[in-house]
Design a protein around this motif. Structure first.
Motif, mmCIF file in Angstrom:
data_model
loop_
_atom_site.group_PDB
_atom_site.id
_atom_site.type_symbol
_atom_site.label_atom_id
_atom_site.label_comp_id
_atom_site.label_asym_id
_atom_site.label_seq_id
_atom_site.Cartn_x
_atom_site.Cartn_y
_atom_site.Cartn_z
ATOM 1 N N SER A 1 0.823 -1.201 0.000
ATOM 2 C CA SER A 1 0.000 0.000 0.000
ATOM 3 C C SER A 1 0.863 1.260 0.000
ATOM 4 O O SER A 1 0.600 2.217 -0.743
ATOM 5 N N LEU B 1 -5.563 2.573 -1.333
ATOM 6 C CA LEU B 1 -6.750 2.517 -0.456
ATOM 7 C C LEU B 1 -7.450 1.164 -0.563
ATOM 8 O O LEU B 1 -7.947 0.633 0.432
ATOM 9 N N SER B 2 -7.478 0.612 -1.757
ATOM 10 C CA SER B 2 -8.142 -0.687 -1.868
ATOM 11 C C SER B 2 -7.336 -1.764 -1.140
ATOM 12 O O SER B 2 -7.897 -2.682 -0.545
ATOM 13 N N ASP C 1 -8.193 -1.342 2.423
ATOM 14 C CA ASP C 1 -9.522 -1.902 2.696
ATOM 15 C C ASP C 1 -9.427 -3.417 2.901
ATOM 16 O O ASP C 1 -10.053 -3.982 3.796
ATOM 17 N N GLU C 2 -8.629 -4.025 2.040
ATOM 18 C CA GLU C 2 -8.452 -5.471 2.173
ATOM 19 C C GLU C 2 -7.800 -5.813 3.517
ATOM 20 O O GLU C 2 -8.198 -6.751 4.209
ATOM 21 N N ASP D 1 -7.961 -4.039 6.256
ATOM 22 C CA ASP D 1 -8.940 -3.827 7.327
ATOM 23 C C ASP D 1 -9.915 -4.992 7.421
ATOM 24 O O ASP D 1 -10.354 -5.372 8.510
ATOM 25 N N ALA D 2 -10.248 -5.534 6.265
ATOM 26 C CA ALA D 2 -11.237 -6.609 6.265
ATOM 27 C C ALA D 2 -10.662 -7.924 6.769
ATOM 28 O O ALA D 2 -11.368 -8.740 7.348
ATOM 29 N N ARG E 1 -3.381 5.252 5.567
ATOM 30 C CA ARG E 1 -4.631 5.669 4.926
ATOM 31 C C ARG E 1 -4.701 7.198 4.830
ATOM 32 O O ARG E 1 -5.168 7.756 3.833
#
Lengths: 286, 187
Positions: free
Chosen positions: A201, A214-215, A218-219, A221-222, A237
């Motif tokens: 990232s 950012l994607s 997101d991954e 975070d998930a 971020r």
């Protein structure tokens, strides 16, 4: 945070203090080295030679030793092995060094040397076996994050968390279950994987691709437990949002993060928001 | 000088400076160090004795080559790390199950404190298990054994700046890890 600093210090101290060998073991290893001729000979000729016995003679291994004594021992061992092999061969062509499972029970007892698998496993009832069992709270956590953490550790070490301290008799069963499992892999990232994703990232940000960064976040975070690399994730971020031109979103996130962790090492970055010189404020992880 | 006095002196300055090192001196003073390193580099408890023996066999073999350009602990750490790595490779082939160390050190008389410290300690062991080999080596070298950043860099084979960065990251990760497991056990 200070509380966890102290906890970490205490745990590190325990690792330091509690990992020392028992004096008897220290003396025993020195004795084994000496008995193999290691300390008696000059370190000029180190031929790998002999099998020395450790653990009450239950396990054989290679030790460098003085050439003459070790050769004698090696030849003696070879001769003994041949005699024993011949004896075993004459008594029914059976192996004399190990007892495979399922072997008939009418083996002749006296002339055989059985190499006991000393490293196999301690009896179930020994104190060591009891101590090796992880605490029950860690084996059966109630929260999702702790379960996920354990699942990841188990995946990394190649054993199920509950199977770590399983005695040898249960080992084949554990292997069978892990070997036949075709269930989808757990979604939780390992520490190393999370770190890798974070680094990707960061690279995306520095290469001018904040949307991709950012994607990736997101991954992360998930799939990663919330506490894992939390401050690093937030700081990255913020950088990505700034790079994308979403200064207001970045500032809002930075403010939230500062409230959550006022002593964060990324305080400078969070305080300055998009006005901070990113490469200076945000330490790049190796 | 007594044995203890000499050991205390040698803890501050490299052993054998100005004179030849003897194997026995090294063994007496640094065996515990190598044992701890092996243990914290994920050598299983039941294999420790054999692996430690192998380390000291290598130490004896290579002692004449040791020129004291690095500190003794750096040199020993390098040997222990290599032997531990070989042992792990061998174990991986045999699919051995890794076990937690068999003793949990504690001087807490209070059962609750003992339970907490045991959990913290176990969590930290699991954290070490989760690290890549090089990060684990840095953690053990610098944070557990207190080798300097320069010594750690020499022992692990990375630049000093990398050590500084990784130690900072590892410290943070370890605290996050402890926090995570605390949340897990308290909820």
């Amino acid at each position: 945070m200070r509380e966890h600093d102290e906890k970490l210090s205490i745990a590190l101290q325990r690792l330091r203090d509690g990992s020392n060998p028992p004096p008897a073991q220290k003396a025993r290893i020195l004795a084994v080295l000496q008995s193999g001729g290691l300390l008696a000979s000059e370190p000029t000729d180190f031929e790998p030679a002999v099998a020395s016995l450790t653990r009450s003679g239950t396990m054989t291994r290679r030790v460098s030793a003085g050439p003459m004594s070790t050769r004698l021992l090696a030849w003696g061992g070879l001769a003994l092995g041949l005699v024993l092999f011949a004896a075993g061969f004459g008594l029914g062509r059976r192996s004399v060094t190990s007892s495979p499972p399922g072997e008939p029970p009418d083996l002749p007892a006296a002339p055989l040397v059985v190499v006991t698998p000393a490293l196999a496993v301690p009896p179930e009832s020994t104190p060591a076996a009891r101590l090796e069992a992880p605490p029950a709270e860690l084996l059966e956590p109630t929260s999702a994050t702790a379960k996920a953490g354990l699942a990841r550790v188990a995946r990394r070490s190649g054993a199920s968390a509950t199977g770590r301290a399983a005695p040898a008799r249960q080992r084949p069963k554990a292997r069978a279950s892990s070997g036949t499992s075709l269930a989808p892999a757990p979604v939780t990232l390992s520490l190393a994987e999370a770190l890798q994703l974070l680094q990707r990232s960061e690279r995306a940000i520095y290469s001018g691709n904040p949307v991709w960064a950012l994607s990736l976040l997101d991954e992360l975070d998930a799939r990663a437990p919330r506490a894992l690399l939390r401050e690093e994730r937030v700081a990255t971020r913020v950088l990505a949002l700034c790079k994308e031109g979403r200064a207001a979103d970045a500032q809002r996130l930075a403010n939230e993060a500062r409230g959550e962790a006022p002593a964060s090492i990324y305080g400078g970055l969070l305080e300055g928001g998009c006005n901070t010189e990113s490469t200076g404020a945000h330490t790049r992880e190796p | 000088m007594t044995q203890e006095g000499r050991a205390a002196t040698q803890a501050d300055e490299p052993l054998g400076v100005g004179r030849a090192l003897t194997f026995e001196e090294l063994y007496q003073q640094y065996f515990d160090f190598t044992w701890r390193v092996l243990r914290n580099l994920a050598v299983r408890s039941l294999a420790l004795e054999d692996v430690a023996q192998e380390v000291w066999t290598v130490v004896h073999r290579r002692l004449p080559e040791f020129e004291q350009r690095s500190s003794v602990r750096t040199w020993l750490f390098g040997i222990a790390r290599n032997v531990a790595r070989n042992q792990r490779r061998s174990e991986r082939r045999h699919q051995e199950i890794e076990l937690l160390p068999d003793t949990i050190p504690s001087d807490d008389a209070d059962p609750e404190a003992l339970r907490c410290s045991r959990e913290t300690w176990s969590s930290l062991i699991r954290f070490l298990d989760a690290l890549e080999e090089q990060d684990r080596a840095i953690f053990v070298c610098n944070l557990i054994e207190d080798l300097s950043a320069q010594e750690t860099a020499a022992a692990v084979g990375v630049q000093v700046m990398i050590v500084y960065q990784r130690v900072r990251t590892l410290r943070r990760l370890a605290k996050d890890w402890l926090e995570l497991h605390e949340e897990g056990s308290s909820s």
